[in-house]
Design a protein around this motif. Structure first.
Motif, PDB file in Angstrom:
ATOM      1  N   GLU A   1       2.319   8.980   2.418  1.00 26.73           N
ATOM      2  CA  GLU A   1       3.418   8.030   2.573  1.00 26.73           C
ATOM      3  C   GLU A   1       3.789   7.889   4.046  1.00 26.73           C
ATOM      4  OE1 GLU A   1       7.522   7.779   0.273  1.00 26.73           O
ATOM      5  OE2 GLU A   1       7.661   9.151   1.991  1.00 26.73           O
ATOM      6  N   THR A   2       3.869   9.026   4.735  1.00 25.87           N
ATOM      7  CA  THR A   2       4.192   8.998   6.162  1.00 25.87           C
ATOM      8  C   THR A   2       3.189   8.147   6.923  1.00 25.87           C
ATOM      9  OG1 THR A   2       5.120  11.220   6.028  1.00 25.87           O
ATOM     10  CG2 THR A   2       4.560  10.411   8.223  1.00 25.87           C
ATOM     11  N   ALA A   3       1.903   8.334   6.625  1.00 25.88           N
ATOM     12  CA  ALA A   3       0.858   7.575   7.316  1.00 25.88           C
ATOM     13  C   ALA A   3       0.978   6.083   7.018  1.00 25.88           C
ATOM     14  CB  ALA A   3      -0.517   8.095   6.904  1.00 25.88           C
ATOM     15  N   ALA A   4       1.280   5.752   5.761  1.00 25.99           N
ATOM     16  CA  ALA A   4       1.418   4.340   5.392  1.00 25.99           C
ATOM     17  C   ALA A   4       2.611   3.699   6.101  1.00 25.99           C
ATOM     18  CB  ALA A   4       1.565   4.211   3.879  1.00 25.99           C
ATOM     19  N   ILE A   5       3.722   4.425   6.180  1.00 33.47           N
ATOM     20  CA  ILE A   5       4.896   3.909   6.888  1.00 33.47           C
ATOM     21  C   ILE A   5       4.617   3.802   8.380  1.00 33.47           C
ATOM     22  CG2 ILE A   5       7.295   4.389   7.518  1.00 33.47           C
ATOM     23  CD1 ILE A   5       7.040   3.458   4.662  1.00 33.47           C
ATOM     24  N   GLN A   6       3.903   4.793   8.914  1.00 32.68           N
ATOM     25  CA  GLN A   6       3.554   4.747  10.336  1.00 32.68           C
ATOM     26  C   GLN A   6       2.751   3.489  10.650  1.00 32.68           C
ATOM     27  OE1 GLN A   6       4.308   7.544  12.680  1.00 32.68           O
ATOM     28  NE2 GLN A   6       4.049   5.757  13.981  1.00 32.68           N
ATOM     29  N   GLY A   7       1.900   3.084   9.713  1.00 35.99           N
ATOM     30  CA  GLY A   7       1.126   1.865   9.911  1.00 35.99           C
ATOM     31  C   GLY A   7       1.976   0.605   9.951  1.00 35.99           C
ATOM     32  N   LEU A   8       3.203   0.701   9.464  1.00 37.23           N
ATOM     33  CA  LEU A   8       4.096  -0.450   9.456  1.00 37.23           C
ATOM     34  C   LEU A   8       5.026  -0.488  10.666  1.00 37.23           C
ATOM     35  CD1 LEU A   8       5.068  -0.437   5.670  1.00 37.23           C
ATOM     36  CD2 LEU A   8       3.582  -2.086   6.829  1.00 37.23           C
ATOM     37  N   VAL A   9       4.888   0.477  11.570  1.00 38.88           N
ATOM     38  CA  VAL A   9       5.767   0.517  12.743  1.00 38.88           C
ATOM     39  C   VAL A   9       5.740  -0.795  13.535  1.00 38.88           C
ATOM     40  CG1 VAL A   9       6.083   1.601  15.019  1.00 38.88           C
ATOM     41  CG2 VAL A   9       5.919   3.011  12.967  1.00 38.88           C
ATOM     42  N   PRO A  10       4.568  -1.429  13.765  1.00 37.19           N
ATOM     43  CA  PRO A  10       4.600  -2.717  14.477  1.00 37.19           C
ATOM     44  C   PRO A  10       5.479  -3.757  13.776  1.00 37.19           C
ATOM     45  CG  PRO A  10       2.374  -1.850  14.448  1.00 37.19           C
ATOM     46  CD  PRO A  10       3.178  -0.975  13.536  1.00 37.19           C
ATOM     47  N   ALA A  11       5.435  -3.786  12.450  1.00 39.03           N
ATOM     48  CA  ALA A  11       6.281  -4.735  11.719  1.00 39.03           C
ATOM     49  C   ALA A  11       7.751  -4.348  11.844  1.00 39.03           C
ATOM     50  CB  ALA A  11       5.875  -4.778  10.245  1.00 39.03           C
ATOM     51  N   ILE A  12       8.038  -3.046  11.783  1.00 39.37           N
ATOM     52  CA  ILE A  12       9.423  -2.594  11.933  1.00 39.37           C
ATOM     53  C   ILE A  12       9.962  -3.016  13.294  1.00 39.37           C
ATOM     54  CG2 ILE A  12      10.934  -0.577  12.065  1.00 39.37           C
ATOM     55  CD1 ILE A  12       9.024   0.848  10.146  1.00 39.37           C
ATOM     56  N   GLU A  13       9.162  -2.816  14.314  1.00 39.50           N
ATOM     57  CA  GLU A  13       9.609  -3.143  15.672  1.00 39.50           C
ATOM     58  C   GLU A  13       9.857  -4.642  15.833  1.00 39.50           C
ATOM     59  OE1 GLU A  13       6.471  -1.326  17.879  1.00 39.50           O
ATOM     60  OE2 GLU A  13       7.599   0.527  18.181  1.00 39.50           O
TER      61      GLU A  13
ATOM     62  N   ALA B   1       0.815  -1.212   0.000  1.00 37.20           N
ATOM     63  CA  ALA B   1       0.000   0.000   0.000  1.00 37.20           C
ATOM     64  C   ALA B   1       0.850   1.265   0.000  1.00 37.20           C
ATOM     65  CB  ALA B   1      -0.925   0.002   1.215  1.00 37.20           C
ATOM     66  N   VAL B   2       2.076   1.175   0.491  1.00 42.83           N
ATOM     67  CA  VAL B   2       2.973   2.337   0.489  1.00 42.83           C
ATOM     68  C   VAL B   2       3.164   2.860  -0.928  1.00 42.83           C
ATOM     69  CG1 VAL B   2       5.345   3.099   0.929  1.00 42.83           C
ATOM     70  CG2 VAL B   2       4.165   1.641   2.597  1.00 42.83           C
ATOM     71  N   PHE B   3       3.190   1.963  -1.911  1.00 40.99           N
ATOM     72  CA  PHE B   3       3.513   2.359  -3.276  1.00 40.99           C
ATOM     73  C   PHE B   3       2.342   3.026  -3.990  1.00 40.99           C
ATOM     74  CE2 PHE B   3       5.827  -1.711  -2.360  1.00 40.99           C
ATOM     75  CZ  PHE B   3       6.958  -1.078  -1.875  1.00 40.99           C
ATOM     76  N   ALA B   4       1.192   3.055  -3.344  1.00 44.16           N
ATOM     77  CA  ALA B   4       0.046   3.788  -3.889  1.00 44.16           C
ATOM     78  C   ALA B   4       0.050   5.245  -3.439  1.00 44.16           C
ATOM     79  CB  ALA B   4      -1.259   3.115  -3.472  1.00 44.16           C
ATOM     80  N   THR B   5       0.998   5.630  -2.616  1.00 40.15           N
ATOM     81  CA  THR B   5       1.082   6.994  -2.094  1.00 40.15           C
ATOM     82  C   THR B   5       2.151   7.779  -2.844  1.00 40.15           C
ATOM     83  OG1 THR B   5       2.766   6.516  -0.411  1.00 40.15           O
ATOM     84  CG2 THR B   5       0.461   6.120   0.184  1.00 40.15           C
ATOM     85  N   PRO B   6       1.970   9.098  -2.981  1.00 39.20           N
ATOM     86  CA  PRO B   6       3.040   9.918  -3.574  1.00 39.20           C
ATOM     87  C   PRO B   6       4.277   9.879  -2.683  1.00 39.20           C
ATOM     88  CG  PRO B   6       0.941  11.114  -3.523  1.00 39.20           C
ATOM     89  CD  PRO B   6       0.761   9.893  -2.678  1.00 39.20           C
TER      90      PRO B   6
ATOM     91  N   ILE C   1      12.934   4.144   3.722  1.00 36.01           N
ATOM     92  CA  ILE C   1      12.244   2.876   3.986  1.00 36.01           C
ATOM     93  C   ILE C   1      11.531   2.417   2.722  1.00 36.01           C
ATOM     94  CG2 ILE C   1      10.494   1.703   5.370  1.00 36.01           C
ATOM     95  CD1 ILE C   1      10.933   3.736   7.560  1.00 36.01           C
ATOM     96  N   ARG C   2      10.829   3.346   2.071  1.00 35.26           N
ATOM     97  CA  ARG C   2      10.072   3.018   0.865  1.00 35.26           C
ATOM     98  C   ARG C   2      10.982   2.425  -0.208  1.00 35.26           C
ATOM     99  NH1 ARG C   2       5.591   6.547  -1.677  1.00 35.26           N
ATOM    100  NH2 ARG C   2       5.261   5.632  -3.736  1.00 35.26           N
ATOM    101  N   SER C   3      12.164   3.018  -0.399  1.00 35.25           N
ATOM    102  CA  SER C   3      13.043   2.564  -1.471  1.00 35.25           C
ATOM    103  C   SER C   3      13.496   1.131  -1.250  1.00 35.25           C
ATOM    104  CB  SER C   3      14.238   3.510  -1.605  1.00 35.25           C
ATOM    105  OG  SER C   3      15.101   3.420  -0.490  1.00 35.25           O
ATOM    106  N   TYR C   4      13.816   0.773  -0.026  1.00 33.65           N
ATOM    107  CA  TYR C   4      14.208  -0.605   0.268  1.00 33.65           C
ATOM    108  C   TYR C   4      12.994  -1.528   0.313  1.00 33.65           C
ATOM    109  CZ  TYR C   4      19.031   0.737   1.124  1.00 33.65           C
ATOM    110  OH  TYR C   4      20.320   1.189   0.971  1.00 33.65           O
TER     111      TYR C   4
END
Length: 224
Positions: free
Chosen positions: A175-187, A164-169, A203-206
């Motif tokens: 994009e920030t909100a989409a990455i924030q939603g992945l914080v549990p996975a990052i942790e 879903a991150v890739f659907a954001t500009p 983060i998006r690029s990797y």
């Protein structure tokens, strides 16, 4: 936008270049503004140009290792060979911007979701088994591989959220909100002895490269 996650143990600030710090308690993630979202968006359009009009070059990017000499030499040739990167870079462009832009464009051309191919055509990806042990890797490659392994773990844990991150500009509030939603996975994916200071566009690029790699692996299992 800077996402800061401090984990217990030895600290490694991957982007800031700061020296290791003593162990600290993990604070809440912090989000800050990007340096130049316009420059990043322009490079992502250039990445689309490579994937669309110079697919062989895009495939060569995926077949090389991040921060490797082979990718460095390839990246030097891409602007003149393709004409897709009239800008040679500047303020606001992180070190993985070109690679991330090209790989994300390849991902979106070849997949509609993690492991969901749009057709029969996919690109081969670099074999990480050829890497030397981390303590024998050059600093930039060690950092790049830490990012990529983190991102692959995130994709495995949260495939839909990752895609879903890739659907954001790029470099946008969405994009920030989409990455924030992945914080549990990052942790969950961060080693307990590691601190990461991450910009969401990095983060998006990797994540794009991880999504392609995980998708190729899943296809290998499902396709006859």
């Amino acid at each position: 936008m800077v996402l800061v996650l401090n984990m217990m143990g030895l600290a490694l600030a991957l982007l800031s270049g700061q020296p290791a710090k003593p162990p600290v308690a993990a604070p809440a993630p912090e989000i800050a503004e990007p340096i130049d979202p316009i420059a990043l968006a322009r490079w992502y359009r250039s990445g689309q140009c490579v994937a669309r009009d110079h697919r062989r070059t895009g495939a060569q990017v995926l077949a090389s290792l991040p921060e490797s000499e082979s990718f460095f030499m390839l990246a030097l040739r891409i602007p003149s060979a393709t004409g897709c990167f009239p800008d040679v870079g500047g303020p606001g462009l992180h070190g993985n911007a070109m690679r991330g832009a090209i790989v994300e464009a390849m991902l979106l051309l070849d997949f509609r979701g993690i492991g969901l191919a749009r057709g029969a055509r996919t690109a081969p990806v670099a074999d990480l088994a050829s890497l030397p042990p981390p303590d024998q890797q050059a600093g930039p490659q060690r950092v790049g591989m830490a990012y990529l392994r983190l991102a692959e773990c995130m994709v495995e844990l949260a495939p839909e959220g990752s895609f879903a991150v890739f659907a954001t500009p790029v470099a946008s509030p969405a994009e920030t909100a989409a990455i924030q939603g992945l914080v549990p996975a990052i942790e969950q994916c961060l080693p307990p002895d590691l601190q990461l200071t991450l910009r969401p566009p990095v983060i998006r690029s990797y994540l794009a490269e991880a999504a392609y790699r995980v998708s190729v692996r899943r296809l290998a299992v499902t396709r006859p």
